[in-house]
Design an enzyme around this catalytic site. Sequence first.
Site, PDB file in Angstrom:
ATOM      1  N   LYS A 158      36.095  34.429  13.015  1.00  0.00           N
ATOM      2  CA  LYS A 158      34.738  33.918  12.821  1.00  0.00           C
ATOM      3  C   LYS A 158      34.891  32.423  12.600  1.00  0.00           C
ATOM      4  O   LYS A 158      35.413  31.981  11.575  1.00  0.00           O
ATOM      5  CB  LYS A 158      34.056  34.579  11.630  1.00  0.00           C
ATOM      6  N   GLY A 194      23.942  31.467   1.894  1.00  0.00           N
ATOM      7  CA  GLY A 194      23.720  31.809   0.502  1.00  0.00           C
ATOM      8  C   GLY A 194      22.332  31.516  -0.026  1.00  0.00           C
ATOM      9  O   GLY A 194      22.071  31.715  -1.214  1.00  0.00           O
ATOM     10  N   GLY A 251      21.708  33.422   5.257  1.00  0.00           N
ATOM     11  CA  GLY A 251      20.323  33.359   4.827  1.00  0.00           C
ATOM     12  C   GLY A 251      19.637  34.688   4.626  1.00  0.00           C
ATOM     13  O   GLY A 251      18.533  34.749   4.088  1.00  0.00           O
ATOM     14  N   ASN A 294      26.375  38.760   2.962  1.00  0.00           N
ATOM     15  CA  ASN A 294      27.345  38.633   1.884  1.00  0.00           C
ATOM     16  C   ASN A 294      26.640  38.475   0.538  1.00  0.00           C
ATOM     17  O   ASN A 294      26.577  39.395  -0.268  1.00  0.00           O
ATOM     18  CB  ASN A 294      28.290  37.457   2.154  1.00  0.00           C
TER      19      ASN A 294
END
Length: 263
Positions: A104, A165, A192, A213
């Site tokens: 990634k 985040g 987001g 996450n």
Amino acid sequence: MSEETAPLTIANRTFESRLFLGTGKFSSNKAMSDALEASGTQIVTVALRRADLSGNNDPYANILEHIDPERYLILPNTSGAMNAQEAVRLAKLAAAAGLPKWVKLEIHPDPRYLLPDPVETYEATKILVEEGFTVLPYINADPVLAMRLQEVGAATVMPLGAPIGSNQGLKTRDQISIIVEQATVPVVVDAGIGSPSHAAEAMELGADAVLVNTAIAVSDAPSRMGFAFKAAVESGRMAYEIGLSQQFGIASATSPLTGFLNT
């Protein structure tokens, strides 16, 4: 009709789950492991700066010991890289340490907003694809950049919904729709997504997967939240495959307003 959704194919691999999970911000490795299991994810991203690639079993960098490589595809990410050169070096270190030759790709030199650098991301993608990596680049929701990355061999494109985040949801909804429309590779909405409803919305737009996450890791019950996201992704994808109802500008009665009282 089957209630199962179509599987997701990236490069040469097929996955039943369309939910990717990140591994940062969890209160403990146990909380992370439980959330991974509850979510049903099959792709787990790991920041290379948090992984012990030395083979010395450093107790402060042992996150890889808590992720079963037989169960999950470990997707190294280059978070923290400031430019293409640093990202390529990190990816090569991970591959040399025995991690999958998947990456990634994250390059965000701005520490305040962590927005991805489009120029350096494009350059790193070209290099890593030529080196035989399966590259999943994290990008701004830029349809032109998404097309260019596909042309040079990116296995997916991963446009942000909002800054990393931030939990703001799909602030880039219109651009993501264009990227999905033009895509020749899977589209993974990354960053987001702060609630299961955000994930369902992304899937209903036609995104092929989402990466979550913070919303799971910092919740009061990460494993339960992981399960909630699992359900949201599955229902959103199912609704997309079925086809959402057309929107109208006026009311449309669900029951007849005339005739049923006539005898």
